[in-house]
Scaffold this motif. Structure first.
Motif, mmCIF file in Angstrom:
data_model
loop_
_atom_site.group_PDB
_atom_site.id
_atom_site.type_symbol
_atom_site.label_atom_id
_atom_site.label_comp_id
_atom_site.label_asym_id
_atom_site.label_seq_id
_atom_site.Cartn_x
_atom_site.Cartn_y
_atom_site.Cartn_z
ATOM 1 N N MET A 242 13.921 -3.426 -10.730
ATOM 2 C CA MET A 242 14.836 -3.911 -9.695
ATOM 3 C C MET A 242 14.087 -4.166 -8.390
ATOM 4 O O MET A 242 14.286 -5.200 -7.724
ATOM 5 C CB MET A 242 15.959 -2.892 -9.479
ATOM 6 C CG MET A 242 16.992 -3.344 -8.461
ATOM 7 S SD MET A 242 18.318 -2.129 -8.255
ATOM 8 C CE MET A 242 19.064 -2.182 -9.892
ATOM 9 N N THR A 243 13.194 -3.239 -8.040
ATOM 10 C CA THR A 243 12.399 -3.399 -6.823
ATOM 11 C C THR A 243 11.531 -4.649 -6.905
ATOM 12 O O THR A 243 11.466 -5.441 -5.950
ATOM 13 C CB THR A 243 11.508 -2.164 -6.614
ATOM 14 O OG1 THR A 243 12.325 -0.989 -6.537
ATOM 15 C CG2 THR A 243 10.685 -2.297 -5.341
ATOM 16 N N LEU B 149 12.166 -7.816 -4.390
ATOM 17 C CA LEU B 149 11.166 -8.048 -3.352
ATOM 18 C C LEU B 149 10.238 -9.208 -3.679
ATOM 19 O O LEU B 149 9.552 -9.715 -2.787
ATOM 20 C CB LEU B 149 10.337 -6.779 -3.116
ATOM 21 C CG LEU B 149 11.107 -5.603 -2.510
ATOM 22 C CD1 LEU B 149 10.176 -4.430 -2.249
ATOM 23 C CD2 LEU B 149 11.808 -6.014 -1.210
ATOM 24 N N SER B 150 10.218 -9.625 -4.932
ATOM 25 C CA SER B 150 9.392 -10.783 -5.297
ATOM 26 C C SER B 150 10.140 -12.081 -5.086
ATOM 27 O O SER B 150 9.536 -13.148 -4.976
ATOM 28 C CB SER B 150 8.959 -10.682 -6.770
ATOM 29 O OG SER B 150 8.139 -9.562 -6.970
ATOM 30 N N GLY B 151 11.461 -12.017 -5.036
ATOM 31 C CA GLY B 151 12.258 -13.226 -4.871
ATOM 32 C C GLY B 151 12.355 -13.650 -3.422
ATOM 33 O O GLY B 151 11.902 -12.959 -2.503
ATOM 34 N N ASP C 25 15.302 -14.315 -1.993
ATOM 35 C CA ASP C 25 16.655 -14.108 -1.493
ATOM 36 C C ASP C 25 16.819 -12.771 -0.776
ATOM 37 O O ASP C 25 17.924 -12.396 -0.415
ATOM 38 C CB ASP C 25 17.671 -14.195 -2.638
ATOM 39 C CG ASP C 25 17.381 -13.180 -3.743
ATOM 40 O OD1 ASP C 25 16.263 -12.646 -3.772
ATOM 41 O OD2 ASP C 25 18.281 -12.945 -4.575
ATOM 42 N N ASN C 26 15.734 -12.036 -0.593
ATOM 43 C CA ASN C 26 15.862 -10.787 0.156
ATOM 44 C C ASN C 26 15.591 -11.057 1.633
ATOM 45 O O ASN C 26 14.938 -12.026 1.986
ATOM 46 C CB ASN C 26 14.906 -9.714 -0.390
ATOM 47 C CG ASN C 26 13.450 -10.069 -0.153
ATOM 48 O OD1 ASN C 26 12.932 -9.925 0.950
ATOM 49 N ND2 ASN C 26 12.773 -10.549 -1.180
ATOM 50 N N GLY C 27 16.100 -10.172 2.461
ATOM 51 C CA GLY C 27 15.972 -10.381 3.901
ATOM 52 C C GLY C 27 14.886 -9.568 4.545
ATOM 53 O O GLY C 27 14.843 -9.452 5.778
ATOM 54 N N LEU C 28 13.987 -9.006 3.743
ATOM 55 C CA LEU C 28 12.931 -8.163 4.280
ATOM 56 C C LEU C 28 11.812 -9.045 4.816
ATOM 57 O O LEU C 28 11.154 -9.764 4.060
ATOM 58 C CB LEU C 28 12.407 -7.228 3.192
ATOM 59 C CG LEU C 28 11.638 -5.992 3.650
ATOM 60 C CD1 LEU C 28 12.500 -5.108 4.539
ATOM 61 C CD2 LEU C 28 11.167 -5.198 2.437
ATOM 62 N N LYS D 244 6.693 -5.020 2.507
ATOM 63 C CA LYS D 244 7.104 -5.568 1.216
ATOM 64 C C LYS D 244 5.987 -5.420 0.182
ATOM 65 O O LYS D 244 6.220 -5.004 -0.960
ATOM 66 C CB LYS D 244 7.488 -7.048 1.375
ATOM 67 C CG LYS D 244 8.062 -7.685 0.113
ATOM 68 C CD LYS D 244 8.318 -9.173 0.286
ATOM 69 C CE LYS D 244 9.391 -9.440 1.309
ATOM 70 N NZ LYS D 244 9.764 -10.887 1.336
ATOM 71 N N ASP D 245 4.757 -5.730 0.573
ATOM 72 C CA ASP D 245 3.623 -5.591 -0.351
ATOM 73 C C ASP D 245 3.416 -4.125 -0.745
ATOM 74 O O ASP D 245 3.123 -3.817 -1.909
ATOM 75 C CB ASP D 245 2.347 -6.135 0.305
ATOM 76 C CG ASP D 245 2.339 -7.657 0.371
ATOM 77 O OD1 ASP D 245 3.185 -8.288 -0.291
ATOM 78 O OD2 ASP D 245 1.483 -8.202 1.093
#
Length: 627
Positions: free
Chosen positions: A119-120, A124-126, A128-131, A137-138
């Motif tokens: 899930m992570t 985080l690879s897509g 569509d996340n707001g991070l 993130k890395d």
């Protein structure tokens, strides 16, 4: 009653206020106060980090469970009945009766953690996340890849090849999936380690979390296992399970083809060297043995991982840890309580067996033997210094007992035998305080006549069973990578390199250089050294299996020691016993026992069975041979 009325009143006022503000269709569309929407987690750095931090709970307390992996090996015996360890050791486990299964490698629990990793990685690879913090993130992606690799490695080394799942399943998805081959699983784990390594570049990681060197250490272990005999087609085909139904079908799930074992050993050596080049270890730069006293302190310091304030402990030994499970304030982290002597009101959980104790060499590097009269008379003298940092034996000095049970033992010595003693003027056979016949919690006494002290804080102020300790569990330490390098070097006929590093480990412990010069002799020395150096670290169970020596090691009957002390002519001791060879003639009798558990080795135990429930849920799941 008043409080109920008051709360109801407040609630009523709140509802009236809502109604007074006007009727709206979404008046009851509120966020639950104890829940956070999934999409919000990946838009907030703190929430995303908290989610990934929770995945680490899949590591639990490492190997510090009450029931330890050492007790399904030839290291220790689990004292308490009806916990399932005896079923594993008797080779009676099956898909319906799994015996003992720890949370750190349980099939379903590992996949629950793998799902969180997936899930992570998905979120985080897509795009569509707001991070927006790319550095964070890395880091989180690196941790997810590392943890997924670790959980898959746990499954692989217990079960063989397992289904490789890289997505988050929905409720309507087909959950049936085939097991991947051993090679496919190894390649997948290695790639996850390499992805984690890449993502960790430039990151300063807190201790206890994944890191570049932790990813390299995991890669090193996985490639070492992949090169081993148990996972080589021609070697595993010599086992009794080769005739079991389904063996041919399962073979690719358990082993590689034969023609690339040398290549795999080279890959294992290269991976181990990468760890060694990046880390430092602890006192592995010696050119001669330290003293016996220094060797004991060095080894005890290593086991403490920098977490003890006891005299003589070196905090610099923390440099040895690559990945540890740290206990900052964990009230139930009481390894000493779970495993310590019952005469200190502890539970004697996983007690060393004679097979382990007898394997500690003399301090001159020769083997210990009960056939040697001098050694039999004084079996605990002049042994490998690591022995004195690991084993509590009859007569060994320990902590101030009066802090726990009063003044029954002014000498503060382990008592696991029976001794002559004059009590009220009468010659009595006195049962030691730490025996199963002693006066203090006899039901928690050791069956084997020994107790472990490794991983138990030697601080004399930490005595009572209720005291927690803060010793980290070593998932990976630098010496393991060195051991991996030595093993691969031996298999590749690079004996000089192997010997040099073996000696460095022995010198740190106060032991002399090895004398073996041929490949088979050096392999025997290495396997012995790994057994002693890494005892109780969840290595032996896997090592004996991957070396395919289960029948002659894990399957041996357990041995105990019976200790007797008789007065020398004209000598006596009154009321309170203490170890004293000037007063007593001591007799030590090694005994093979099967009353507590009867160990039987069947080759099917090289791999765990999948539970019947898992096979019923996933009809593509091929059962391991022999079950």
């Amino acid at each position: 009653m008043k409080s109920i009325i008051r709360n109801t009143y407040i609630l009523t006022i709140a509802l009236m206020a809502v109604l007074a503000s006007g009727c709206k269709k979404d008046m009851l569309t509120v966020e639950p106060p104890d829940k956070i929407r999934a999409d919000l987690v990946w838009q907030d750095g703190a929430l995303a980090q908290a989610f990934v931090t929770d995945i680490y709970n899949g590591l639990s307390v490492g190997g510090f469970s009450e029931q330890m992996l050492s007790s399904v090996s030839d290291e220790s015996l689990f004292t308490h009945p009806n916990r399932g360890i005896d079923l594993v050791n008797a080779s009676t486990i099956n898909p319906s009766t799994l015996g003992w299964v720890d949370d750190t490698w349980a099939y379903a629990k590992m996949y629950n953690r793998i799902r969180a990793c997936n899930m992570t990685i998905e979120r985080l690879s897509g795009s569509d996340n707001g991070l927006t913090d790319q550095n964070l993130k890395d880091q989180l992606l690196g941790e997810a890849h590392f943890l997924r690799a670790y959980f898959y490695h746990q499954l692989l080394r217990y079960y063989g090849g397992v289904p490789l799942i890289t997505k988050v399943y929905g409720l309507n998805d087909d959950f049936r999936i085939k097991r991947s081959t051993y090679k496919e699983c190894t390649d997948f784990i290695v790639k996850d380690c390499e992805d984690a390594q890449r993502l960790f570049v430039g990151k300063t990681m807190d201790k206890g979390r994944g890191s570049i060197i932790a990813a390299l250490a995991l890669k090193s272990r996985v490639l070492l296992y992949a090169a081993s005999d148990l996972h080589t087609k021609s070697k595993i085909s010599t086992l009794e399970i080769a005739s079991a139904q389904g063996f041919a079908e399962a073979l690719p799930l358990l082993a590689y083809d034969d023609n690339n074992q040398t290549q795999r050993w080279q890959a294992a050596k290269d991976a181990a060297k990468a760890v060694m080049d990046l880390g430092t270890g602890y006192k592995l730069d010696l050119s001669a043995p330290v003293s016996a006293a220094a060797g004991r302190l060095n080894y005890k310091s290593l086991a403490m991982g920098g977490g003890s304030k006891a005299p003589g402990m070196d905090a610099a030994a923390a440099s040895e840890l690559i990945l540890g499970r740290y206990f900052i304030d964990r009230s139930d982290m009481r390894f000493g309580r779970a495993n310590g002597p019952n005469g200190y009101r502890n539970w004697a959980g996983n007690t060393p067996i004679g097979l382990l104790v007898d394997d500690y060499e003399m301090n001159d590097g020769t083997k210990f033997s009960w056939s040697n009269p001098a050694q039999k008379q004084n079996p605990y003298e002049n042994r490998d210094p690591r022995f004195y940092a690991t084993i509590l034996y009859d007569g060994a000095g320990w902590k101030p007992r009066d802090k726990v049970v009063g003044g029954v033992d002014p000498a503060n010595q382990i008592q696991t035998g029976e001794y002559d003693l004059m009590i009220d003027g009468k010659l009595t056979t006195y049962k030691g305080l730490d025996t199963r016949s002693g006066p203090i919690e006899s039901w928690n006494g050791s069956w084997t006549g020994y107790y472990t002290q490794k991983f138990t804080d030697p601080d004399p102020n930490i005595v009572e069973a209720s005291n927690p300790q803060f010793i980290p569990w070593p998932f990976f330490r630098y010496t393991e990578a060195v051991m991996n390098y030595i093993e691969a070097s031996i298999e590749l006929d690079q004996l000089g390199e192997a010997t040099s590093w073996l000696n460095k480990i022995r010198f740190r412990a106060g032991m002399p250089a090895v004398t073996a010069t041929d490949k088979e002799g050096l392999k025997e020395v290495y396997r012995h050294e790994r057994r002693i150096e890494m005892v109780y670290e969840e290595q032996r169970y896997h090592d004996a299996r991957r070396w395919m020596i289960g029948k002659t090691t894990l399957g041996r009957k357990t041995t105990y020691i019976k200790v007797s002390g008789k007065f020398k002519p004209g000598k006596t001791m009154l009321n309170l016993y203490r170890y004293d060879p000037t007063i007593y003639d001591y007799t030590y009798t090694p005994t093979t026992e099967t009353a507590q558990e009867n160990r039987v080795w069947l080759d099917k135990i090289y791999f765990r069975p999948f539970s019947r429930d898992e096979v019923n849920k996933n009809t593509f799941l091929v059962q391991n041979p022999g079950y």
